[in-house]
Design a protein around this motif. Structure first.
Motif, PDB file in Angstrom:
ATOM      1  N   LEU A 151       0.812  -1.228   0.000  1.00 44.14           N
ATOM      2  CA  LEU A 151       0.000   0.000   0.000  1.00 44.14           C
ATOM      3  C   LEU A 151       0.843   1.276   0.000  1.00 44.14           C
ATOM      4  O   LEU A 151       0.557   2.232  -0.715  1.00 44.14           O
ATOM      5  CB  LEU A 151      -0.930   0.010   1.218  1.00 44.14           C
ATOM      6  CG  LEU A 151      -2.064  -0.990   1.147  1.00 44.14           C
ATOM      7  CD1 LEU A 151      -2.779  -1.072   2.482  1.00 44.14           C
ATOM      8  CD2 LEU A 151      -3.067  -0.583   0.071  1.00 44.14           C
ATOM      9  N   TYR A 164      -5.014   7.810   1.589  1.00 52.52           N
ATOM     10  CA  TYR A 164      -6.425   7.439   1.688  1.00 52.52           C
ATOM     11  C   TYR A 164      -6.841   6.907   3.047  1.00 52.52           C
ATOM     12  O   TYR A 164      -8.019   6.828   3.342  1.00 52.52           O
ATOM     13  CB  TYR A 164      -6.761   6.377   0.636  1.00 52.52           C
ATOM     14  CG  TYR A 164      -6.407   6.786  -0.747  1.00 52.52           C
ATOM     15  CD1 TYR A 164      -7.094   7.813  -1.379  1.00 52.52           C
ATOM     16  CD2 TYR A 164      -5.374   6.161  -1.430  1.00 52.52           C
ATOM     17  CE1 TYR A 164      -6.757   8.205  -2.653  1.00 52.52           C
ATOM     18  CE2 TYR A 164      -5.034   6.548  -2.711  1.00 52.52           C
ATOM     19  CZ  TYR A 164      -5.726   7.577  -3.322  1.00 52.52           C
ATOM     20  OH  TYR A 164      -5.390   7.978  -4.573  1.00 52.52           O
ATOM     21  N   MET A 165      -5.905   6.446   3.853  1.00 55.02           N
ATOM     22  CA  MET A 165      -6.325   5.728   5.056  1.00 55.02           C
ATOM     23  C   MET A 165      -5.924   6.396   6.366  1.00 55.02           C
ATOM     24  O   MET A 165      -6.353   5.964   7.431  1.00 55.02           O
ATOM     25  CB  MET A 165      -5.750   4.302   5.041  1.00 55.02           C
ATOM     26  CG  MET A 165      -6.398   3.439   3.975  1.00 55.02           C
ATOM     27  SD  MET A 165      -5.381   2.039   3.545  1.00 55.02           S
ATOM     28  CE  MET A 165      -5.619   1.011   4.968  1.00 55.02           C
ATOM     29  N   LEU A 170     -10.239  -1.875   2.094  1.00 60.20           N
ATOM     30  CA  LEU A 170      -9.107  -1.735   3.002  1.00 60.20           C
ATOM     31  C   LEU A 170      -9.346  -0.631   4.017  1.00 60.20           C
ATOM     32  O   LEU A 170      -8.992  -0.767   5.190  1.00 60.20           O
ATOM     33  CB  LEU A 170      -7.836  -1.446   2.195  1.00 60.20           C
ATOM     34  CG  LEU A 170      -7.266  -2.670   1.498  1.00 60.20           C
ATOM     35  CD1 LEU A 170      -6.148  -2.294   0.559  1.00 60.20           C
ATOM     36  CD2 LEU A 170      -6.775  -3.675   2.534  1.00 60.20           C
ATOM     37  N   THR A 171      -9.940   0.459   3.542  1.00 60.10           N
ATOM     38  CA  THR A 171     -10.209   1.561   4.464  1.00 60.10           C
ATOM     39  C   THR A 171     -11.188   1.123   5.546  1.00 60.10           C
ATOM     40  O   THR A 171     -11.021   1.426   6.730  1.00 60.10           O
ATOM     41  CB  THR A 171     -10.759   2.770   3.692  1.00 60.10           C
ATOM     42  OG1 THR A 171      -9.861   3.062   2.633  1.00 60.10           O
ATOM     43  CG2 THR A 171     -10.882   3.980   4.576  1.00 60.10           C
ATOM     44  N   TRP A 177      -9.402  -1.113   7.950  1.00 62.72           N
ATOM     45  CA  TRP A 177      -8.435  -0.342   8.734  1.00 62.72           C
ATOM     46  C   TRP A 177      -9.134   0.442   9.838  1.00 62.72           C
ATOM     47  O   TRP A 177      -8.723   0.411  10.998  1.00 62.72           O
ATOM     48  CB  TRP A 177      -7.641   0.556   7.793  1.00 62.72           C
ATOM     49  CG  TRP A 177      -6.805   1.599   8.456  1.00 62.72           C
ATOM     50  CD1 TRP A 177      -6.920   2.937   8.303  1.00 62.72           C
ATOM     51  CD2 TRP A 177      -5.726   1.384   9.370  1.00 62.72           C
ATOM     52  NE1 TRP A 177      -5.984   3.582   9.058  1.00 62.72           N
ATOM     53  CE2 TRP A 177      -5.245   2.659   9.733  1.00 62.72           C
ATOM     54  CE3 TRP A 177      -5.143   0.259   9.933  1.00 62.72           C
ATOM     55  CZ2 TRP A 177      -4.192   2.831  10.627  1.00 62.72           C
ATOM     56  CZ3 TRP A 177      -4.096   0.437  10.826  1.00 62.72           C
ATOM     57  CH2 TRP A 177      -3.632   1.706  11.159  1.00 62.72           C
ATOM     58  N   PHE A 207     -10.288  -1.817  12.422  1.00 63.34           N
ATOM     59  CA  PHE A 207      -9.164  -2.273  13.242  1.00 63.34           C
ATOM     60  C   PHE A 207      -8.849  -1.244  14.335  1.00 63.34           C
ATOM     61  O   PHE A 207      -8.682  -1.598  15.505  1.00 63.34           O
ATOM     62  CB  PHE A 207      -7.943  -2.498  12.352  1.00 63.34           C
ATOM     63  CG  PHE A 207      -6.699  -2.838  13.099  1.00 63.34           C
ATOM     64  CD1 PHE A 207      -6.482  -4.134  13.538  1.00 63.34           C
ATOM     65  CD2 PHE A 207      -5.754  -1.870  13.390  1.00 63.34           C
ATOM     66  CE1 PHE A 207      -5.344  -4.459  14.253  1.00 63.34           C
ATOM     67  CE2 PHE A 207      -4.610  -2.179  14.104  1.00 63.34           C
ATOM     68  CZ  PHE A 207      -4.408  -3.482  14.531  1.00 63.34           C
ATOM     69  N   LEU A 208      -8.810   0.033  13.926  1.00 62.45           N
ATOM     70  CA  LEU A 208      -8.519   1.085  14.907  1.00 62.45           C
ATOM     71  C   LEU A 208      -9.558   1.096  16.015  1.00 62.45           C
ATOM     72  O   LEU A 208      -9.231   1.080  17.208  1.00 62.45           O
ATOM     73  CB  LEU A 208      -8.490   2.456  14.224  1.00 62.45           C
ATOM     74  CG  LEU A 208      -7.280   2.769  13.361  1.00 62.45           C
ATOM     75  CD1 LEU A 208      -7.376   4.183  12.831  1.00 62.45           C
ATOM     76  CD2 LEU A 208      -6.010   2.603  14.167  1.00 62.45           C
TER      77      LEU A 208
END
Ligand code: SF4
Ligand code: SF4
Lengths: 481, 78
Positions: A205, A212-213, B11-12, B15, B18-19
């Motif tokens: 990534l 983006y994250m 993925l976002t 993620w 996960f946080l």
């Protein structure tokens, strides 16, 4: 998602692989040093021992957090939360003063990506070779290089996962179990989980995490003002850009200092052109400063066409370091840190919980007295063993001078090893209940069933260290006449 | 390119979940000690040790958070 808005289209633009060019210079040396230190801490700390045990260990099964000589318990959760608040506020503070220092030098995303990039360079060569390799058709050589890279990446990721688990379970034992092939299912799972996350974030990534994250990347601009240090291109000096030969005076060609060599773009890990002004993708890694300085040196121009500077100075105005925002963040931070240290110093490394015996409310002794049994949980959070004396301090004991509640035996003592919870059964007795003299009436449900309750306080004090005490309250039950 | 978009979305979502799950796990287990639960379930051996409960706890929070984040992302999709 066929008719998404234009903004979204650009925001979610298809990912272009970025091939950052390696660059040496002051800031890259600084970055590499920071990476070494941080990685060294991460991989090394779990192996460090302190007073016979792992120096830093989040011992989940025992519910203790060892930090060198300090042992934190779930009751000390507030300290951990406090520490997190301090960390967050430091981030605000440093961001206000010097922009995204965190991103450029300390963020695990940056640090691990750097390592993965280094491995990529080792196996696949520099930027142009990597681009050529990716464009080339598959061959034995390409396969070999890619396989070697993946092997390095996967091993490093697994080692990272192993180290991570080593912060939660004693790492020497974990290593021994690993060698004996007897690692438990969950340990294996977490090693793989964390290893996979490392691989995905740093190998695959990369800058997309930042773009983006990352929540920080989105809100950091709120901490910026025109006096914050940012990586900036001095457009007034650089423009108009254009190529020229070395030794040619740019003014005779009507050019600025920028030679339009695009080196600053090639080195950028997020693939942006800093000459377009401050962009939220910029992680302030300063690679473009090194790149540009090397070009300036080569051309014999003064350094600093791209540099750390503030918006105000770029506009030829004065810049202030001490401004309300910085002062407020700084003052808050200082107060929190001082408070933390003081609270930690004042923290009593001993705790007491009292449970009344679950099975029997009370017992009638043949002497006519009433007896209650309690379970004392004595927590010695200190790093040394202590002997504790138990005493009673119950209401009604002192006012008439007569000890209504009495411990049996009179002064029980218990030796509690360092960092352990000691369960001690303690008996308390008193005369039969007397409504007229007993100060404490209860309207608890027990009262109806002919049972009275009085508050009593247990106090434990270390015999070897005056002032090391804890108290807890419970109730004494007795039948009413 | 819908593929890159949905991949990034997934993925976002994971993620963010996960946080949030990490925070939830930390808070939850700061106040709940798994050992009595483990002791209680000892005969059935469903949960042999605290580590299992910690892990399952995290995965549970992770799943719930991912559900919430995923639904949010999906509903906000124009
Ligand atoms: S943008 Fe986020 S992930 Fe990227 S370096 Fe900065 S803090 Fe780390
Ligand atoms: S613009 Fe410069 S400082 Fe910003 S990310 Fe790119 S190379 Fe790093």
């Amino acid at each position: 998602m066929t008719d998404s808005a234009p903004l979204e289209e650009s925001y979610y633009a298809a990912h272009q692989k970025v091939y950052p060019r390696e660059m040496s210079g002051t800031f890259s040396r600084l970055r590499i040093t920071a990476a070494w230190v941080l990685l060294g801490l991460f991989y090394g700390l779990p192996w460090l021992r302190w007073e016979g045990r792992q120096a830093i260990l989040f011992d989940l099964p025992a519910r203790q957090f060892h930090l060198f000589g300090l042992t934190l318990w779930p009751q000390d959760f507030v300290f951990l939360a406090w520490l997190l608040v301090i960390a967050a506020l430091s981030l605000f503070f440093f961001t206000a003063v010097a922009g995204r220092l965190w991103c450029g030098y300390a963020c695990p995303q940056t640090v691990w990506t750097e390592v993965f990039l280094w491995m990529e360079r080792l196996t696949e060569g520099d930027r142009s070779r990597r681009m050529k390799l990716d464009a080339a058709p598959w061959s034995a050589a390409k396969l070999g290089r890619k396989a070697l890279k993946q092997t390095l990446w996967v091993s490093f990721a697994l080692w990272t996962g192993f180290t991570f688990v080593g912060f939660f379970t004693p790492i020497t034992e974990l290593a021994a179990r690993l060698l004996a092939h007897s690692v438990s299912g969950w340990e294996t799972f977490w090693v793989l989980f964390y290893g996979f996350a490392t691989y995905g974030n740093a190998g695959f990534l990369r800058e997309q995490v930042c773009k983006y994250m990352c929540p920080y990347a989105r809100f950091q601009s709120a901490m910026f003002d025109r006096d914050t240090l940012i990586i900036s291109y001095d457009a007034a000096r650089g423009e108009p850009r254009g190529s020229r030969r070395k030794g040619v005076d740019p003014t005779t060609r009507g050019l600025g200092s920028c030679t339009d060599c695009t080196l600053c773009v090639q080195v950028c890990p997020t693939g942006i052109d800093i000459r377009n002004g401050l962009q939220y993708e910029c992680i302030a890694c300063a690679a473009c400063i090194d790149a540009c300085d090397s070009v300036m040196d080569h051309m014999g121009y003064p350094r600093g066409l791209i540099r750390y500077d503030t918006q105000h100075r770029l506009e030829n105005r004065d810049t202030r370091i001490l401004r309300p925002r910085v002062l407020v963040y700084g003052a808050l931070l200082a107060a929190l840190i001082v408070g933390f240290v003081v609270a930690l110093a004042l923290r009593q490394p001993v705790g007491l919980d009292v449970l009344h015996d679950r099975n029997t409310l009370y017992r009638n002794l043949s002497s006519g007295e009433i007896e209650n049994v309690y379970l004392l949980k004595i927590m010695n959070k200190d790093s040394r063993p202590h002997e504790f004396r138990v005493t009673l301090n119950s209401e009604g004991n002192d006012d008439e001078g007569s000890l209504r509640h009495q411990l049996d035996p009179r002064e029980p003592k218990f030796l509690v090893p360092a960092g352990e919870v000691f369960n001690a059964a303690v008996r308390v007795r008193r005369d039969a209940w007397n409504d007229a003299t007993d100060p404490i009436e209860t309207d608890e449900p027990e009262a109806e069933s002919g049972v009275g309750a009085a508050e009593i306080h247990f106090v434990i004090s270390a015999t070897d260290q005056p002032g090391l005490t804890a108290r807890a309250e419970s109730r004494f039950f007795a039948p009413r006449d | 390119m819908p593929d890159a978009l949905s991949g990034r979305r997934a993925l976002t979502v994971l993620w963010c979940a996960f946080l949030a799950a990490s925070v939830a796990t930390m808070l939850f287990f700061a106040f709940v000690d798994p050992s009595p639960v483990v002791a209680l379930l000892q005969p059935t051996a469903v949960i042999p040790d605290p580590t299992t409960l910690y892990s399952l706890g995290f995965l549970f929070f992770f799943a719930v958070c991912a559900l919430a984040a995923g639904l949010t992302a999906w509903l906000l999709t124009p």
